[in-house]
Design an enzyme around this catalytic site. Structure first.
Site, PDB file in Angstrom:
ATOM      1  N   TRP A   1       0.877  -1.180   0.000  1.00 11.37           N
ATOM      2  CA  TRP A   1       0.000   0.000   0.000  1.00 11.37           C
ATOM      3  C   TRP A   1       0.915   1.230   0.000  1.00 11.37           C
ATOM      4  O   TRP A   1       1.774   1.344   0.880  1.00 11.37           O
ATOM      5  CB  TRP A   1      -0.861  -0.037   1.262  1.00 11.37           C
ATOM      6  CG  TRP A   1      -1.864   1.071   1.373  1.00 11.37           C
ATOM      7  CD1 TRP A   1      -2.674   1.551   0.387  1.00 11.37           C
ATOM      8  CD2 TRP A   1      -2.182   1.805   2.564  1.00 11.37           C
ATOM      9  NE1 TRP A   1      -3.478   2.543   0.888  1.00 11.37           N
ATOM     10  CE2 TRP A   1      -3.198   2.725   2.215  1.00 11.37           C
ATOM     11  CE3 TRP A   1      -1.716   1.787   3.874  1.00 11.37           C
ATOM     12  CZ2 TRP A   1      -3.752   3.611   3.138  1.00 11.37           C
ATOM     13  CZ3 TRP A   1      -2.261   2.665   4.791  1.00 11.37           C
ATOM     14  CH2 TRP A   1      -3.275   3.568   4.424  1.00 11.37           C
TER      15      TRP A   1
ATOM     16  N   ASP B   1      -0.224  -5.243   9.909  1.00 10.15           N
ATOM     17  CA  ASP B   1      -1.278  -4.313   9.513  1.00 10.15           C
ATOM     18  C   ASP B   1      -2.523  -5.112   9.115  1.00 10.15           C
ATOM     19  O   ASP B   1      -2.525  -5.772   8.073  1.00 10.15           O
ATOM     20  CB  ASP B   1      -0.776  -3.443   8.342  1.00 10.15           C
ATOM     21  CG  ASP B   1      -1.805  -2.395   7.947  1.00 10.15           C
ATOM     22  OD1 ASP B   1      -2.783  -2.196   8.706  1.00 10.15           O
ATOM     23  OD2 ASP B   1      -1.637  -1.771   6.875  1.00 10.15           O
TER      24      ASP B   1
ATOM     25  N   ALA C   1      -6.118  -4.827   8.010  1.00 11.71           N
ATOM     26  CA  ALA C   1      -7.074  -3.822   7.520  1.00 11.71           C
ATOM     27  C   ALA C   1      -8.316  -4.441   6.877  1.00 11.71           C
ATOM     28  O   ALA C   1      -9.244  -3.719   6.519  1.00 11.71           O
ATOM     29  CB  ALA C   1      -6.382  -2.894   6.511  1.00 11.71           C
TER      30      ALA C   1
ATOM     31  N   LYS D   1     -13.025  -1.055   6.498  1.00 10.20           N
ATOM     32  CA  LYS D   1     -13.611  -1.900   5.459  1.00 10.20           C
ATOM     33  C   LYS D   1     -14.610  -2.891   6.046  1.00 10.20           C
ATOM     34  O   LYS D   1     -15.712  -3.040   5.522  1.00 10.20           O
ATOM     35  CB  LYS D   1     -12.513  -2.673   4.710  1.00 10.20           C
ATOM     36  CG  LYS D   1     -11.242  -1.889   4.460  1.00 10.20           C
ATOM     37  CD  LYS D   1     -11.319  -0.959   3.271  1.00 10.20           C
ATOM     38  CE  LYS D   1     -10.263   0.090   3.368  1.00 10.20           C
ATOM     39  NZ  LYS D   1      -9.504   0.498   2.309  1.00 10.20           N
TER      40      LYS D   1
HETATM   41  C1  LMR Z   1      -6.906   1.765  -0.797  1.00 15.58           C
HETATM   42  O1  LMR Z   1      -5.799   1.226  -0.753  1.00 15.58           O
HETATM   43  O2  LMR Z   1      -7.509   1.973  -1.847  1.00 15.58           O
HETATM   44  C2  LMR Z   1      -7.580   2.200   0.475  1.00 15.58           C
HETATM   45  O3  LMR Z   1      -6.905   1.687   1.572  1.00 15.58           O
HETATM   46  C3  LMR Z   1      -7.822   3.645   0.519  1.00 15.58           C
HETATM   47  C4  LMR Z   1      -6.599   4.464   0.755  1.00 15.58           C
HETATM   48  O4  LMR Z   1      -6.644   5.297   1.649  1.00 15.58           O
HETATM   49  O5  LMR Z   1      -5.589   4.311   0.057  1.00 15.58           O
END
Ligand code: LMR
Length: 397
Positions: A131, A212, A214, A247
């Site tokens: 991410w 993490d 999520a 989420k």
């Molecule tokens: C994503 O990866 O699309 C989500 O976690 C939203 C974000 O804040 O990046």
């Protein structure tokens, strides 16, 4: 001369830029596979019914907006400790865990990176790919980043050997962020055996790990999804955890997150708690209450909890069917077996073999939005569009 003249403009955040561009795109035919939010068959991100009921109940009983205190909602913290460590975990009664309400999973990540810094961590390892906000959070805390390989691009599965080979280059005391279920952006998860081996490895090497979490409940179910995290914690004995309710409770904008840690000694955890409280005080001063209150209300009431679990199951099952359908269509159109592995991946995301120019072309010529990494948000699809979406995507694979 303006006091701001030393600043030059930064490029927009890639994902947020994509969100805006999609909203502003006037074409009737357009597909949003960008930002990671769950959408229903009408392309709408609904408020879960358990959430609406919890909010109505909160409004009825609420008599004050006074600060809750440095840990925020303690019932929320206890409920997330139940999820992560287990309701009867000995470490909890032994005083070897801590938990703080944080503004979303990202707030929890920031607390963890702040704590790493105070421990003396200089560099934090993140998966490649990851991410994009992981390195951003680390770097904005003034720490360096390095990356470790995570998945095998040929098989589309996790590559523990490559991961451990790269992490062998880490120095004692380096930080590592490892994602829990439903890896963002690949959807590729570690096996229980991988988790256990990684826990033993990081303990032996003296690495400071933050997990993490999520997307709890988006892969196979609440218990199954946390089993890997628990196997890691058993083997490593210590770790930090950032947990997001964005989420799985659909609470995106409410910023409901929790920072947790497990330590070897109660003294270590007691000291760490004072630092987490201090970092939190120096950044947002007091944590937000509303999202955490919703989660605590739901998890503290058997009927609301059952209703939420049913909604979570239906989101998960819908994503699984969308995955299967898209994978089938893509394999058929491209003849690429790699795309069959989409069905073995979990959660909202998978990463397609689409280059940044390909992603740009899809956006410009067909109104199909995905980031340059080739990540797609499966939860942004809908059944009736899949043949057309697959047809468009196949033009760049
Ligand atoms: C994503 O990866 O699309 C989500 O976690 C939203 C974000 O804040 O990046």
């Amino acid at each position: 001369m303006s006091q701001f003249s030393p600043l030059s403009s930064l490029p927009p955040d890639a994902l947020l830029g994509l969100m805006t561009a999609y909203r502003e795109d006037a074409r009737a035919e357009k597909y949003d596979l960008g930002v990671g939010v769950y959408k229903d068959d009408n392309g709408h991100t609904p408020v879960l019914t358990a959430v609406s009921k919890a909010e109505a109940r909160m409004l009825e009983v609420q008599t004050t907006k006074v600060y809750e205190g440095p840990r925020g909602n303690v019932d929320f913290c206890a409920a997330i400790e139940d999820f992560v460590f287990g309701a009867g975990a000995a470490a909890r009664t032994e005083g070897r865990t801590l938990s703080f309400t944080a503004p979303g999973g990202c707030g929890a990540l920031s607390l963890g990176v702040g704590l790493m810094r105070r421990i003396g961590v200089k560099k934090v390892w993140v998966s490649n790919p990851t991410w994009p906000n992981h390195p951003k959070v680390v770097q904005s805390a003034g720490l360096g980043t390095a990356d470790y390989r995570y998945a095998d691009p040929v098989t589309g599965t996790a590559d523990r050997a490559a991961m451990i080979e790269d992490l062998s280059k880490a120095e004692r005391g380096d930080g590592v962020i490892v994602q829990g279920p439903c890896h963002n952006p690949t959807g590729i998860d570690l096996t229980i055996e991988d988790w256990r081996a990684l826990g033993a490895f990081t303990k032996e090497r003296g690495l400071v790990v933050m997990l993490d979490v999520a997307y709890h409940g988006f892969a196979h179910g609440l218990d199954a999804d946390i089993a890997g995290v628990r196997a890691f914690l058993d083997a490593a004995g210590e770790a930090m955890i950032s947990y997001s309710c964005s989420k799985n409770f659909g609470l995106y904008r409410e910023r409901a997150g929790c920072f947790l840690a497990l330590g070897e000694t109660p003294e270590g955890i007691a000291a760490a708690s004072t630092h987490v409280a201090d970092i939190s005080r120096a950044t947002w001063s007091m944590p937000p209450a509303h999202g955490a209150g919703i989660v605590a209300t739901i998890l503290g009431d058997a009927a609301l909890r059952a209703e939420w679990e049913a909604e979570l199951t239906s989101m998960r099952e819908r994503m699984i069917s969308l995955r299967r359908a898209l994978s089938g269509e893509l394999v058929q159109r491209t003849g690429s077996n790699l795309l069959a592995s989409l069905t073995t991946q979990n959660g909202m995301f998978s990463q397609l073999p689409v280059a940044p120019e390909g992603a740009k072309q899809l956006r410009e010529t067909s109104g199909l939005y995905m980031p340059g990494s080739g990540r797609i948000n499966i939860a942004g699809l809908n059944m009736k569009d899949i043949p057309r979406v697959a047809e468009i995507i196949a033009t760049v694979i």
